[in-house]
Design a protein around this motif. Structure first.
Motif, PDB file in Angstrom:
ATOM      1  N   GLY A  92       0.809  -1.212   0.000  1.00  0.00           N
ATOM      2  CA  GLY A  92       0.000   0.000   0.000  1.00  0.00           C
ATOM      3  C   GLY A  92       0.840   1.258   0.000  1.00  0.00           C
ATOM      4  O   GLY A  92       1.915   1.308  -0.586  1.00  0.00           O
ATOM      5  N   HIS A  93       0.331   2.307   0.680  1.00  0.00           N
ATOM      6  CA  HIS A  93       1.084   3.550   0.812  1.00  0.00           C
ATOM      7  C   HIS A  93       0.703   4.210   2.129  1.00  0.00           C
ATOM      8  O   HIS A  93      -0.331   3.889   2.716  1.00  0.00           O
ATOM      9  N   MET A  94       1.524   5.124   2.612  1.00  0.00           N
ATOM     10  CA  MET A  94       1.318   5.696   3.946  1.00  0.00           C
ATOM     11  C   MET A  94       0.938   7.170   3.932  1.00  0.00           C
ATOM     12  O   MET A  94       0.602   7.733   4.959  1.00  0.00           O
ATOM     13  N   LEU A  95       0.976   7.799   2.757  1.00  0.00           N
ATOM     14  CA  LEU A  95       0.631   9.215   2.645  1.00  0.00           C
ATOM     15  C   LEU A  95      -0.558   9.383   1.704  1.00  0.00           C
ATOM     16  O   LEU A  95      -0.622   8.733   0.662  1.00  0.00           O
ATOM     17  N   ASN A  96      -1.489  10.281   2.054  1.00  0.00           N
ATOM     18  CA  ASN A  96      -2.700  10.439   1.246  1.00  0.00           C
ATOM     19  C   ASN A  96      -2.956  11.859   0.760  1.00  0.00           C
ATOM     20  O   ASN A  96      -3.761  12.061  -0.140  1.00  0.00           O
ATOM     21  N   ASN A  97      -2.301  12.844   1.377  1.00  0.00           N
ATOM     22  CA  ASN A  97      -2.584  14.231   1.001  1.00  0.00           C
ATOM     23  C   ASN A  97      -1.433  15.136   1.429  1.00  0.00           C
ATOM     24  O   ASN A  97      -0.451  14.686   2.040  1.00  0.00           O
ATOM     25  N   ALA A  98      -1.582  16.428   1.130  1.00  0.00           N
ATOM     26  CA  ALA A  98      -0.527  17.400   1.428  1.00  0.00           C
ATOM     27  C   ALA A  98      -0.277  17.520   2.937  1.00  0.00           C
ATOM     28  O   ALA A  98       0.857  17.750   3.366  1.00  0.00           O
ATOM     29  N   ASP A  99      -1.329  17.358   3.746  1.00  0.00           N
ATOM     30  CA  ASP A  99      -1.155  17.431   5.200  1.00  0.00           C
ATOM     31  C   ASP A  99      -0.281  16.283   5.701  1.00  0.00           C
ATOM     32  O   ASP A  99       0.551  16.471   6.598  1.00  0.00           O
ATOM     33  N   ASP A 100      -0.491  15.083   5.134  1.00  0.00           N
ATOM     34  CA  ASP A 100       0.348  13.933   5.503  1.00  0.00           C
ATOM     35  C   ASP A 100       1.815  14.192   5.156  1.00  0.00           C
ATOM     36  O   ASP A 100       2.725  13.849   5.913  1.00  0.00           O
ATOM     37  N   ASP A 149       2.204   6.459  -3.158  1.00  0.00           N
ATOM     38  CA  ASP A 149       1.575   5.615  -4.180  1.00  0.00           C
ATOM     39  C   ASP A 149       2.027   6.120  -5.553  1.00  0.00           C
ATOM     40  O   ASP A 149       1.974   7.324  -5.839  1.00  0.00           O
ATOM     41  N   MET A 150       2.472   5.167  -6.364  1.00  0.00           N
ATOM     42  CA  MET A 150       3.090   5.554  -7.635  1.00  0.00           C
ATOM     43  C   MET A 150       2.113   6.248  -8.575  1.00  0.00           C
ATOM     44  O   MET A 150       2.469   7.234  -9.238  1.00  0.00           O
ATOM     45  N   SER A 151       0.890   5.771  -8.643  1.00  0.00           N
ATOM     46  CA  SER A 151      -0.095   6.428  -9.516  1.00  0.00           C
ATOM     47  C   SER A 151      -0.449   7.812  -8.989  1.00  0.00           C
ATOM     48  O   SER A 151      -0.578   8.777  -9.755  1.00  0.00           O
ATOM     49  N   GLU A 152      -0.603   7.901  -7.672  1.00  0.00           N
ATOM     50  CA  GLU A 152      -1.014   9.168  -7.070  1.00  0.00           C
ATOM     51  C   GLU A 152       0.072  10.236  -7.161  1.00  0.00           C
ATOM     52  O   GLU A 152      -0.226  11.417  -7.310  1.00  0.00           O
ATOM     53  N   ILE A 153       1.338   9.833  -7.076  1.00  0.00           N
ATOM     54  CA  ILE A 153       2.414  10.818  -7.173  1.00  0.00           C
ATOM     55  C   ILE A 153       2.466  11.419  -8.575  1.00  0.00           C
ATOM     56  O   ILE A 153       2.789  12.598  -8.759  1.00  0.00           O
ATOM     57  N   ASP A 160      -0.641  19.401  -7.496  1.00  0.00           N
ATOM     58  CA  ASP A 160      -0.075  20.134  -6.361  1.00  0.00           C
ATOM     59  C   ASP A 160       1.447  19.970  -6.353  1.00  0.00           C
ATOM     60  O   ASP A 160       2.020  19.292  -5.500  1.00  0.00           O
ATOM     61  N   PRO A 161       2.103  20.605  -7.320  1.00  0.00           N
ATOM     62  CA  PRO A 161       3.559  20.435  -7.425  1.00  0.00           C
ATOM     63  C   PRO A 161       4.315  20.877  -6.181  1.00  0.00           C
ATOM     64  O   PRO A 161       5.356  20.320  -5.857  1.00  0.00           O
ATOM     65  N   ASP A 162       3.776  21.870  -5.451  1.00  0.00           N
ATOM     66  CA  ASP A 162       4.456  22.320  -4.232  1.00  0.00           C
ATOM     67  C   ASP A 162       4.517  21.203  -3.195  1.00  0.00           C
ATOM     68  O   ASP A 162       5.544  20.997  -2.537  1.00  0.00           O
ATOM     69  N   ALA A 163       3.410  20.467  -3.040  1.00  0.00           N
ATOM     70  CA  ALA A 163       3.381  19.335  -2.103  1.00  0.00           C
ATOM     71  C   ALA A 163       4.354  18.250  -2.562  1.00  0.00           C
ATOM     72  O   ALA A 163       5.052  17.639  -1.744  1.00  0.00           O
ATOM     73  N   ALA A 164       4.392  18.023  -3.876  1.00  0.00           N
ATOM     74  CA  ALA A 164       5.321  17.021  -4.421  1.00  0.00           C
ATOM     75  C   ALA A 164       6.765  17.409  -4.110  1.00  0.00           C
ATOM     76  O   ALA A 164       7.576  16.568  -3.701  1.00  0.00           O
ATOM     77  N   HIS A 165       7.096  18.679  -4.279  1.00  0.00           N
ATOM     78  CA  HIS A 165       8.459  19.137  -4.001  1.00  0.00           C
ATOM     79  C   HIS A 165       8.782  19.043  -2.511  1.00  0.00           C
ATOM     80  O   HIS A 165       9.928  18.760  -2.139  1.00  0.00           O
ATOM     81  N   THR A 166       7.774  19.284  -1.654  1.00  0.00           N
ATOM     82  CA  THR A 166       8.002  19.136  -0.211  1.00  0.00           C
ATOM     83  C   THR A 166       8.346  17.689   0.125  1.00  0.00           C
ATOM     84  O   THR A 166       9.280  17.417   0.897  1.00  0.00           O
ATOM     85  N   LEU A 167       7.611  16.755  -0.458  1.00  0.00           N
ATOM     86  CA  LEU A 167       7.882  15.333  -0.235  1.00  0.00           C
ATOM     87  C   LEU A 167       9.247  14.950  -0.791  1.00  0.00           C
ATOM     88  O   LEU A 167      10.029  14.245  -0.127  1.00  0.00           O
ATOM     89  N   LEU A 168       9.564  15.420  -1.981  1.00  0.00           N
ATOM     90  CA  LEU A 168      10.850  15.100  -2.596  1.00  0.00           C
ATOM     91  C   LEU A 168      12.014  15.670  -1.787  1.00  0.00           C
ATOM     92  O   LEU A 168      13.067  15.028  -1.676  1.00  0.00           O
TER      93      LEU A 168
END
Length: 337
Positions: A92-100, A149-153, A160-168
């Motif tokens: 599965g995956h452990m993150l679901n949104n920008a807050d996570d 999650d690979m599809s969700e990323i 939400d590229p800003d959230a993606a960059h925060t995760l990266l």
């Protein structure tokens, strides 16, 4: 440590008329010492013994560790599924949104199986002195995909590229810390596996993968330690983004045409690949392996920076007859020059 630096090792490969081989290969070593994949992935001593056994049996130009793309995700808290004879997998995956993503904490190097992998690298660096030892880690985008999650990323980078960059940025922070610890063990380089980056266009690959990989490369790569960037998801469409990282070497999967991708690799960097690890190494006949390897060597004849390799980690239960045929083809090719 080797008597020569990694820069000297790379230069010697490029200047040498003969081609060398660095297959990404640990599982045959696990079988040589009669242990399971699960044991090697959880016990640093078993992992080291497998690496050492392979180095003693085959004339590889460098020793490699297991390509396990779950170690870093598990350190972050991802759930991992283990079986005795297959590489671990993220459940599965452990993150679901920008807050996570915002709440996600960067783990310490004491988390999960990281200490076991550091132990395997430390032992290997101490015991293997006749060739480089290449450690392994995951790339930032591939790690982010395992957490989100690979599809969700793939959706997130557009919505939400800003959230993606925060995760990266968090993934990169941990991978950099891990790479520095690997370097401190005395190994000579790291194979960074970033296959998920191959799902993106060249431009997106640069923005959401290569820029972060480049940051790590600039922090850890020097004359004594090299980054080998592996992207078996690249079909040839994002080689330029890979090369933008400034890595010392690039490792290609069997989905791409080596004759084409090597044209984008600087002549001072190594281009490694790309015999199919499943259909040829594991499922092919020795005759098919010999023919495929010979054909690739002939195709690469004009490129002194080419290093013969598997397209990815060779899987468990790869027949030794096929590995022997791989090295026989290389020997016969070099003797014909």
């Amino acid at each position: 440590m080797m008597k020569t630096t990694m820069k000297q090792w790379i230069d010697s490969i490029i200047k040498n008329n003969n081609t060398v081989a660095v297959p990404v290969m640990t599982h045959p070593g696990i079988e040589l010492i009669n242990h399971t994949v699960k044991e090697a992935c959880c016990d640093g001593q078993v992992h080291f013994e497998a690496i050492k056994a392979l180095a003693e049996k085959y004339p590889t130009a460098a020793a490699t560790v297991i390509m396990d793309l779950t170690v870093e995700a598990e350190a972050f808290g991802a759930e991992i599924h283990f079986t005795e004879d297959a590489v671990p997998a993220v459940i599965g995956h452990m993150l679901n949104n920008a807050d996570d993503i915002k709440a996600l904490k960067v783990p310490s190097l004491k988390a999960a199986r990281v200490p076991a992998y550091l132990k395997a690298n430390l032992q290997s660096a101490r015991a293997i002195s006749d060739r480089p030892v290449l450690s392994g880690c995951i790339g930032p985008f591939s790690l982010a995909g395992r957490l989100y999650d690979m599809s969700e990323i793939m959706v997130l980078i557009y919505q939400d590229p800003d959230a993606a960059h925060t995760l990266l940025a968090k993934c990169t922070e941990f991978i950099l810390k891990y790479c520095k610890a690997l370097k401190a063990t005395g190994v000579d380089g790291v194979v960074m596996a970033e296959p998920a980056a191959g799902l993106m266009s060249d431009d997106d690959c640069k923005r959401f993968s290569s820029d972060y990989v480049k940051y790590i490369v600039e922090q850890v790569q020097d004359d004594t330690f090299s980054v080998v960037l592996h992207n078996c998801g690249n079909t040839g469409h994002c080689t330029k983004a890979m090369v933008a990282t400034g890595s010392a070497a690039y490792h290609f999967g069997n989905k791409c045409d080596m004759r084409e991708v090597i044209k984008d690799v600087p002549p001072t960097a190594l281009a490694m690949g790309n015999i199919d690890p499943v259909s040829v190494f594991k499922e092919g006949t020795p005759e098919q392996m010999y023919e495929t390897t010979t054909r690739l060597l002939q195709d690469m004849k004009q490129y002194p920076n080419f290093v013969l390799s598997s397209g990815c980690d060779t899987p468990p239960h790869t027949p030794t007859e096929n590995i022997d045929a791989f090295f026989k083809a290389l020997d016969d090719y070099n003797n014909s020059l």
